[in-house]
Design a protein around this motif. Structure first.
Motif, short mmCIF file in Angstrom:
data_model
loop_
_atom_site.label_atom_id
_atom_site.label_comp_id
_atom_site.label_asym_id
_atom_site.label_seq_id
_atom_site.Cartn_x
_atom_site.Cartn_y
_atom_site.Cartn_z
N MET A 1 52.57 43.92 25.38
CA MET A 1 53.18 44.69 26.45
C MET A 1 54.67 44.91 26.25
O MET A 1 55.32 45.60 27.04
CB MET A 1 52.96 43.98 27.79
N ALA A 2 55.25 44.34 25.20
CA ALA A 2 56.70 44.34 25.04
C ALA A 2 57.30 45.73 24.88
O ALA A 2 58.34 46.04 25.48
CB ALA A 2 57.08 43.46 23.84
N VAL A 3 56.68 46.58 24.07
CA VAL A 3 57.22 47.92 23.86
C VAL A 3 57.17 48.72 25.16
O VAL A 3 58.15 49.39 25.53
CB VAL A 3 56.45 48.64 22.74
N HIS A 4 56.07 48.66 25.85
CA HIS A 4 55.94 49.34 27.15
C HIS A 4 57.01 48.85 28.11
O HIS A 4 57.64 49.65 28.82
CB HIS A 4 54.54 49.08 27.72
N GLN A 5 57.25 47.55 28.13
CA GLN A 5 58.25 46.97 29.02
C GLN A 5 59.64 47.50 28.68
O GLN A 5 60.43 47.85 29.57
CB GLN A 5 58.21 45.45 28.91
N ASP B 1 55.98 55.23 15.14
CA ASP B 1 56.03 55.97 16.40
C ASP B 1 56.86 55.21 17.44
O ASP B 1 57.67 55.83 18.16
CB ASP B 1 54.60 56.19 16.92
N GLU B 2 56.68 53.91 17.52
CA GLU B 2 57.44 53.10 18.47
C GLU B 2 58.92 53.11 18.14
O GLU B 2 59.78 53.23 19.03
CB GLU B 2 56.89 51.67 18.51
N ARG B 3 59.24 53.00 16.84
CA ARG B 3 60.64 53.03 16.44
C ARG B 3 61.28 54.38 16.75
O ARG B 3 62.45 54.46 17.16
CB ARG B 3 60.78 52.70 14.95
N GLU B 4 60.52 55.43 16.60
CA GLU B 4 61.04 56.76 16.92
C GLU B 4 61.33 56.89 18.42
O GLU B 4 62.36 57.44 18.83
CB GLU B 4 60.05 57.84 16.49
N LYS B 5 60.44 56.36 19.24
CA LYS B 5 60.66 56.38 20.69
C LYS B 5 61.92 55.60 21.06
O LYS B 5 62.72 56.05 21.89
CB LYS B 5 59.45 55.81 21.42
N PHE B 6 62.09 54.44 20.47
CA PHE B 6 63.28 53.64 20.75
C PHE B 6 64.54 54.39 20.32
O PHE B 6 65.54 54.42 21.06
CB PHE B 6 63.21 52.30 20.02
N ALA B 7 64.51 54.99 19.15
CA ALA B 7 65.68 55.73 18.67
C ALA B 7 66.01 56.90 19.59
O ALA B 7 67.18 57.15 19.90
CB ALA B 7 65.43 56.22 17.24
N ALA B 8 64.97 57.59 20.04
CA ALA B 8 65.18 58.74 20.92
C ALA B 8 65.77 58.35 22.26
O ALA B 8 66.54 59.10 22.87
CB ALA B 8 63.85 59.48 21.12
N ARG B 9 65.44 57.16 22.74
CA ARG B 9 65.93 56.69 24.04
C ARG B 9 67.19 55.82 23.91
O ARG B 9 67.69 55.29 24.90
CB ARG B 9 64.85 55.90 24.77
N GLY B 10 67.70 55.65 22.71
CA GLY B 10 68.91 54.87 22.52
C GLY B 10 68.71 53.38 22.67
O GLY B 10 69.64 52.65 23.05
N ILE B 11 67.52 52.88 22.38
CA ILE B 11 67.22 51.46 22.47
C ILE B 11 67.43 50.84 21.09
O ILE B 11 66.76 51.19 20.12
CB ILE B 11 65.77 51.22 22.94
N ARG B 12 68.39 49.92 21.00
CA ARG B 12 68.69 49.28 19.73
C ARG B 12 67.66 48.20 19.43
O ARG B 12 67.20 47.50 20.34
CB ARG B 12 70.09 48.67 19.77
N ALA C 1 56.99 39.67 18.45
CA ALA C 1 56.13 40.81 18.81
C ALA C 1 55.44 41.37 17.57
O ALA C 1 55.90 41.17 16.44
CB ALA C 1 56.96 41.90 19.47
N PRO C 2 54.32 42.06 17.77
CA PRO C 2 53.69 42.73 16.63
C PRO C 2 54.68 43.70 15.96
O PRO C 2 55.59 44.23 16.60
CB PRO C 2 52.53 43.49 17.27
N GLU C 3 54.51 43.93 14.67
CA GLU C 3 55.38 44.83 13.92
C GLU C 3 55.44 46.20 14.61
O GLU C 3 54.40 46.78 14.96
CB GLU C 3 54.86 44.99 12.49
N LEU C 4 56.65 46.69 14.80
CA LEU C 4 56.81 48.00 15.44
C LEU C 4 56.26 49.09 14.53
O LEU C 4 56.50 49.09 13.31
CB LEU C 4 58.28 48.27 15.74
N THR C 5 55.55 50.03 15.12
CA THR C 5 55.04 51.17 14.36
C THR C 5 56.15 52.21 14.22
O THR C 5 57.18 52.17 14.91
CB THR C 5 53.85 51.80 15.07
#
Length: 314
Positions: free
Chosen positions: A157-161, A185-196, A179-183
């Motif tokens: 649930m960590a990425v969703h959180q 797609d997940e890394r792209e979402k974080f980058a797009a939202r400015g999440i380091r 946490a499980p290895e980020l995919t």
């Protein structure tokens, strides 16, 4: 709380949180004899206030429960301090045994014992739980808005959180930790939202931030973590009702249908013990629904018995 506990009730409610007390309130108003047995370990005890509850926004958790206990007593219900050790069948009744040796029989059971949050073994984390270490953005996000928040990755649930907490702050760091290895797609979402993203495990949570295993300090004012949530329901094993993994992967729960009915006839479940994500409001609603359906179930049974006697001319 009163320690009064009679030998028998229509319904025994195991757990005196929002779900259990609201279920007992409905049953008391339905003129059912009801006892609530509560161990006094509410999940939200460390929190300063209950949030997102219309008409009671920000009320201290202890105050809300004290009001609920008084309301249940006002309709003749008993609220008893005690810890349930096991529940089993005896003839046509359920028997609830407390760890101090007391026993009470009931026609029906409502299980509302809640859950336990299991935190990872990170030094400094548990001491700040419920204060500046939180799990739910809807419960605590407003109080930490615009702060430097770190989301500690521990499970599915960590990425969703992390994506949710981005709504409350632009200064957000995701710690991969375990946490499980980020995919991609997940890394792209974080980058797009400015999440380091901070890679690697956290060695300790300190007053000024997260101390990484490599010695670096990542400054943070607050942390969010998706705990593993485990249902308090081991006492149901003798009834053949065991906890199961929740479909979300977030922990364990007591399986029940949308109305709280479990696989064991006569046993209902409400609140976090079956719905891991329920906040106080939905938990209370679920308790009320279960209480109403338990009363309906008892009414059907009593009516069938009355019809049988009527046919015999009694």
């Amino acid at each position: 709380m009163t320690d009064e506990l009679r030998d028998r009730y229509d319904v025994v409610v195991i757990g005196g949180g929002a779900a259990g007390l609201n279920g007992a309130l409905m049953l008391g108003r339905a003129r059912r004899s009801v006892a609530v047995i509560d161990a006094g370990e509410p999940r939200n005890a460390p929190a300063d206030g209950v949030h997102g509850l219309l008409g009671r926004e920000g009320v201290p958790p202890g105050e809300l429960l004290a009001t609920g206990r008084d309301e249940v007593r006002g309709y003749g219900g008993h609220v008893v301090t005690g810890r349930v050790a096991k529940a089993y069948r005896r003839d046509e009744s359920f028997v609830v045994a407390l760890d101090d040796g007391r026993e009470v029989a009931a026609k029906r059971l409502l299980v509302a014992a809640g859950i336990v949050d299991r935190l990872p073994d990170i030094p400094g984390l548990a001491e700040r739980w419920g204060k500046d270490v939180m799990h739910c953005p809807y419960c605590h996000g407003w109080e930490h808005r615009d702060q430097a928040i770190g989301v500690i990755g521990t499970g599915p649930m960590a990425v969703h959180q992390a994506l949710l907490f981005r709504q409350w702050t632009a200064d957000l760091v995701f710690f991969t930790h375990t946490a499980p290895e980020l995919t991609a797609d997940e890394r792209e979402k974080f980058a797009a939202r400015g999440i380091r993203v901070e890679e690697g495990p956290i060695a300790a949570v300190e007053a000024d931030g997260a101390r990484m295993a490599d010695g670096r300090l990542v400054p943070r004012e607050a942390f969010a973590i998706a705990t593993r949530m485990e249902a308090r329901a081991g006492f149901l094993a003798d009834l053949g009702l065991e906890v199961a993994d929740h479909p979300s992967g977030a922990g364990t729960h007591v399986p029940a249908d949308a109305f709280g009915k479990t696989a064991v006839p006569g046993v209902w479940a409400a609140g976090n013990v079956t719905d891991l994500m329920a906040q106080v409001g939905p938990a209370a609603v679920a308790g009320a629904m279960a209480g109403a359906l338990i009363n309906a179930d008892l009414t059907e049974e009593e009516t069938a018995a009355a019809v049988a006697l009527h046919r015999l001319g009694k």
